[in-house]
Each structure stands twice: as C-alpha cells, then as structure tokens.
Design an enzyme around this catalytic site. Structure first.
Site, PDB file in Angstrom:
ATOM      1  N   HIS A  86       0.816  -1.217   0.000  1.00  0.00           N
ATOM      2  CA  HIS A  86       0.000   0.000   0.000  1.00  0.00           C
ATOM      3  C   HIS A  86       0.850   1.268   0.000  1.00  0.00           C
ATOM      4  O   HIS A  86       0.361   2.348  -0.314  1.00  0.00           O
ATOM      5  CB  HIS A  86      -0.979   0.006   1.182  1.00  0.00           C
ATOM      6  CG  HIS A  86      -0.363   0.239   2.525  1.00  0.00           C
ATOM      7  ND1 HIS A  86      -0.010  -0.771   3.379  1.00  0.00           N
ATOM      8  CD2 HIS A  86      -0.048   1.377   3.169  1.00  0.00           C
ATOM      9  CE1 HIS A  86       0.498  -0.273   4.487  1.00  0.00           C
ATOM     10  NE2 HIS A  86       0.484   1.047   4.385  1.00  0.00           N
ATOM     11  N   ASP A 116       0.125  -7.614   1.585  1.00  0.00           N
ATOM     12  CA  ASP A 116       0.577  -6.219   1.657  1.00  0.00           C
ATOM     13  C   ASP A 116       2.099  -6.110   1.675  1.00  0.00           C
ATOM     14  O   ASP A 116       2.680  -5.396   2.491  1.00  0.00           O
ATOM     15  CB  ASP A 116      -0.022  -5.517   2.884  1.00  0.00           C
ATOM     16  CG  ASP A 116       0.058  -4.001   2.768  1.00  0.00           C
ATOM     17  OD1 ASP A 116       0.387  -3.503   1.683  1.00  0.00           O
ATOM     18  OD2 ASP A 116      -0.195  -3.320   3.780  1.00  0.00           O
ATOM     19  N   SER A 190       4.970   2.790   7.812  1.00  0.00           N
ATOM     20  CA  SER A 190       4.635   1.600   7.037  1.00  0.00           C
ATOM     21  C   SER A 190       5.794   1.179   6.154  1.00  0.00           C
ATOM     22  O   SER A 190       6.363   1.984   5.416  1.00  0.00           O
ATOM     23  CB  SER A 190       3.420   1.868   6.167  1.00  0.00           C
ATOM     24  OG  SER A 190       2.490   0.836   6.259  1.00  0.00           O
TER      25      SER A 190
END
Length: 371
Positions: A86, A116, A190
């Site tokens: 993402h 992911d 992230s």
C-alpha cells in the site's frame, strides 16, 4: 571566569549505561524513506479502526498527491528494497531516500496485495542490507526497536516490546500472522523495520490500531520476517506469489468441541469441507477433523491455519497433526494448487461432528448482581 557544562553520566557505580546507539548506527542505513507521486487515491483500509501507516496521501498539487512511507534494503548487491504494497499503491513515481540523503528512482519488481508486501529496486550503489533474524523465534516480552519515517519527518527510532504474536482475523489483510508491539509507530512508518536488540529484522511495520488522530496508541502490527522473506523471494524470482493450498475449507471450532475433545486452550481449526483428490484428500484428511499442529507449530484458529498454509511453497511437504473422534492422528501432505472451481464443489454445510449432551443450566446462575 571559568564555566562548567553539565553532562549526562556515562556510568553509574562503575557500570556503563545501556544504549542502543552502536547497534542503530550499524543498521539504520538499511532503512530508507519512500515518497511517491500518484495519479489517484489509494484503496481505503478494510476496517476503519485499523489505520495503515501510509494510507493517507497528502495532496500538494491538484491531481498529484504525494505519499510517504518506509522501506528496508534486503539485498545490497541487487538494490532490492522491501516495503508494504500500500506504500507504492497507484504510484507512477517512486523516490527512495537513503539515510545519507542520496536519492534514487525505484522500479517495482512485484507486489503481493493479499499480504501487503512489495519489492522495489534501486541502483545498487553503496547500500547496506538488513540482516534477518535467525535462530530462536521472537517471544512476548522481547525488547524491539521500530525504525521508519513517521509523518514524513525523516528517519526516527522508537522502542518497546513484543506485545503478542500470531495476531490474525483482524481484517487488515487476506493473510495475517502479525507481531503486535507497543513500540510507538505512526503514519509514515509503514514498510519500516521492527528489529531485535541484536539489530536483526523480525518484522515489517504494517498497521496500527489508531485513535481519532490516527496516531500511536501503543498497538501496532508487523508482518513477521519469515513470511516477508518467503514472499520477497517469490516476487524477485517470479514477480508474483503462488500460495500453497491443501484443498480444505475451515472454520473456528465451537466450545462444545473444545470440551468434547479436550483441546488445549480451545486451539485448532475445524475442517468443514475437503476437495476431492486434493492434497488434503490424498493425505487422508476428512470433514470433521480438527487440525491442531502444522509442521510442529500450534494452530490457534482458522485464520492462523490459512496463513500457515499460504506461507508454504508449492510442492513442499507439510506435517499435520489432527483430532478425529477424540483420537490424535498425524499425516503428511504435499502442498499444491487447487482451482476455485473445485472449492465450489464442496458442500458448504457445517461439518457434522458428534457433540456430547450438555445440560441447559440457568444462564444467570453463575453471576451475582449488585443493585
């Protein structure tokens, strides 16, 4: 006139103060900042209570949102960097910034949206790669350090402990086996590293349980390193991930079955269907069996079993321990590929498993209420 400057002590009672500085100086060059330019906004997080670190794009020009995230160099010789899928979602330009401020454009090698995870590649010019943890697995209570790019401020380091292991069923990804940590992590982290005190990679920070501000509340989730390595190896070799399958449909076990079969801590996954001639069928697995261990590891629930099988390579052997009619059995299956059409042929009715008669007690009998 003489002046004196106050300094922090370097030792107490002759003992040097503990510090992570030496370890961090060695490994932080392997953690990079990632910025992207997108042509469209990303896919929203499945559950709004879980906030992805990088899910929020900040528009600076009409039609050209800018996003920030983190990544980890896993192969210095070839310039491979692993991050979350993402982080680079819908990106038409990816810029990687190293700790020494050098910048490179990156190209996408492969993405695995179900877990992911993504691999990108930059010019292999004087890079430092992160070492993956080996030996004993992480335990709850182990000290950890999170490294990333929170809020696009630049590389930052925080510390905490492993709060829990094997977190599944959160609805964040299709395949979940998260490490939970209380190390402060925020939007922008992230794809950043979660390391042990030896400076070895144990996970990649992926999501947080966020408050109204979307910031840290002490509950963060990281994808385990062994899962990352398996995925990245396939992405580098093939550009995609082929997940192993056994040809079974599964569900969580009911409390009555836990009591009837004396299952430890209510752990395991109930087989509700088996595809004919599938790897599970050939190994002797039947509807109504309860899988309790895979390759020696305890199966906690159906989501956990799904992730364990999905992390296995095609053609690999898997040792299974299961309960059938109260007896513990074992078998070996070869992980394969099962088409969606074959799964649709399974009767989707719940598995029929004999359960003991239970007397219906007064549901309020064990409670005391103070008015």
């Amino acid at each position: 006139m003489n002046t004196a400057n106050a300094k922090l002590p370097v030792a107490v009672n002759g003992q040097p103060l503990p510090s992570l500085a030496d370890m961090l100086e060695r490994i932080t060059p392997a953690v990079v900042n990632i910025s992207t330019e997108n042509t469209s906004s990303g896919t929203p997080v499945k559950d709004p209570v879980y906030r992805h670190f990088f899910g929020k794009n900040v528009p600076t020009q009409p039609g050209k949102p800018i996003g920030t995230g983190s990544g980890i160099v896993i192969d210095a010789q070839n310039g491979y960097v692993v991050t979350n899928a993402h982080v680079i979602e819908n990106a038409n330009k990816i810029i990687v910034t190293l700790k020494d401020k050098r910048q490179f454009y990156a190209k996408i090698i492969g993405k695995d949206l179900k877990a992911d995870v993504a691999v990108i590649q930059i010019q292999p010019d004087r890079l430092t790669a992160m070492v993956v943890a080996s030996g004993k697995p992480s335990r709850v209570g182990d000290f950890v350090v999170a490294i990333g790019n929170p809020y696009g401020l630049g590389q930052s380091v925080t510390s905490g402990i492993v709060s829990a292991l094997g977190r599944t069923g959160l609805g964040i990804e299709d395949y979940e086996d998260f490490i939970q940590t209380d190390a402060p992590i925020n939007p922008g982290n992230s794809g950043g590293a979660l390391v042990n005190l030896r400076g070895e990679l144990i996970g990649i920070n992926t999501a947080i349980l966020g408050g109204k501000s979307g910031g840290n509340v002490g509950i963060g989730f990281a994808i385990p390193a062994d899962m990352i390595i398996n995925i990245t190896d396939q992405l580098v070799q093939n550009g995609r991930v082929e997940r192993g399958q056994l040809g079974i449909e599964i569900q969580d076990i009911r409390p009555a079955l836990v009591k009837a079969f004396n299952l430890p801590d209510g752990q395991g996954a109930l087989i509700s269907g088996v595809v004919s001639l599938s790897p599970a069928d050939k190994a002797g697995i039947k509807e109504g069996d309860i899988i309790t261990r895979i390759n020696g590891a305890t199966v906690t629930n159906s989501s956990n079993l799904k992730s364990m099988i999905g992390n296995l390579r095609m053609g690999s052997k898997v040792q299974m321990e299961y309960v059938r009619n109260g007896l513990i059995k074992k078998c070996v299956a070869e992980v394969g590929q099962v088409s969606a059409g074959m799964y649709r042929e399974i009767d989707r009715q719940p598995a029929i498993v004999s359960e003991p008669e239970v007397e219906k007690d007064d549901p309020w009998g064990s409670f005391e209420v103070d008015n």
